[in-house]
Scaffold this active site. Sequence first.
Site, short mmCIF file in Angstrom:
data_model
loop_
_atom_site.label_atom_id
_atom_site.label_comp_id
_atom_site.label_asym_id
_atom_site.label_seq_id
_atom_site.Cartn_x
_atom_site.Cartn_y
_atom_site.Cartn_z
N ASP A 12 0.85 -1.19 0.00
CA ASP A 12 0.00 0.00 0.00
C ASP A 12 0.89 1.24 0.00
OD1 ASP A 12 -2.90 0.79 0.15
OD2 ASP A 12 -2.06 2.06 1.73
C1 LIG Z 1 2.69 8.61 -6.17
C2 LIG Z 1 2.39 7.63 -7.28
C3 LIG Z 1 1.46 6.63 -7.14
N1 LIG Z 1 1.20 5.75 -8.17
C4 LIG Z 1 0.18 4.68 -8.06
C5 LIG Z 1 0.75 3.28 -7.87
C6 LIG Z 1 -0.41 2.52 -7.28
O1 LIG Z 1 -1.21 1.99 -8.34
C7 LIG Z 1 -1.19 3.60 -6.58
C8 LIG Z 1 -1.03 3.41 -5.10
O2 LIG Z 1 -2.25 3.25 -4.58
P1 LIG Z 1 -2.65 2.12 -3.56
O3 LIG Z 1 -3.89 2.62 -2.92
O4 LIG Z 1 -1.52 1.72 -2.69
O5 LIG Z 1 -2.91 0.84 -4.49
P2 LIG Z 1 -4.06 0.44 -5.47
O6 LIG Z 1 -5.41 0.58 -4.81
O7 LIG Z 1 -3.86 1.13 -6.79
O8 LIG Z 1 -3.74 -1.08 -5.70
P3 LIG Z 1 -3.97 -2.34 -4.76
O9 LIG Z 1 -4.90 -3.23 -5.54
O10 LIG Z 1 -2.58 -2.92 -4.63
O11 LIG Z 1 -4.54 -1.91 -3.45
O12 LIG Z 1 -0.66 4.86 -6.96
C9 LIG Z 1 1.88 5.87 -9.35
O13 LIG Z 1 1.65 5.08 -10.28
N2 LIG Z 1 2.83 6.84 -9.48
C10 LIG Z 1 3.12 7.74 -8.51
O14 LIG Z 1 3.98 8.63 -8.70
#
Ligand SMILES: Cc1cn([C@H]2C[C@H](O)[C@@H](COP(=O)(O)OP(=O)(O)OP(=O)(O)O)O2)c(=O)[nH]c1=O
Length: 209
Positions: free
Chosen positions: A81
């Site tokens: 996360d």
């Molecule tokens: C800050 C930042 C985040 N992100 C993205 C990566 C993740 O997909 C998301 C992090 O959010 P999370 O809420 O950690 O993950 P998620 O809900 O997308 O996925 P999961 O199914 O694993 O819970 O933000 C980028 O792609 N680039 C960036 O610079």
Amino acid sequence: MKRVILASRSPRRRELLAHLVAEESIQVLPPRSAEEAGFDGLRDWASIKSQLLNIAGDKCDDVCEQLAESGAAFHTVVAADTVGVCGDKDGNLVVLGQPPEDSNWQETVAGWFRDYYFGREHTVLTGLCVADASGARVECIATTQVAMVAEDDELLNWYLTTDEPRGKAGGYAIQGAGSMFVESISGSLSNVIGLPLELLREILNEQNL
Ligand SMILES: Cc1cn([C@H]2C[C@H](O)[C@@H](COP(=O)(O)OP(=O)(O)OP(=O)(O)O)O2)c(=O)[nH]c1=O
């Protein structure tokens, strides 16, 4: 084959994991529940970090349960996360997850840039929970400092017309057009994108993957 289960809906995490594990060994199995515990009221680093590990741990539990029910063989489960942590004008910590999915997301993200990002530094944290088939777990957190450029409303207004901030923790993508707001980073780049490869590599090496 040593199957590595990615407990995530994030395409970015899938792409990053493929740098460490052969494509044919990766299986994506998202948690059944998309609901996550929040960070409301948490204002100190210890509570924020502990909650981040709880959330990654819950995703890992959810997927381990699914695997146990199906009886599928696997080697490792990887859950993560990512959040941004900023300071407000009174010096209190504020945790930024993904922007709201409603029609006001642009307003929210604009507020984050103006109040917390422009001309300042924030911290991006990813909590990792890696479990092996015996049930043994490793939990850890990677942190990266991100310094942003001075206020640039023209760039921000254009950025908000793109869909890029949606579904991204903190409302920007450092791997995309969001990189234009970044002055410098200190620490892991892949951590900001959602999966700290350096840390994960060490953990997977210990599991002989
Ligand atoms: C800050 C930042 C985040 N992100 C993205 C990566 C993740 O997909 C998301 C992090 O959010 P999370 O809420 O950690 O993950 P998620 O809900 O997308 O996925 P999961 O199914 O694993 O819970 O933000 C980028 O792609 N680039 C960036 O610079």
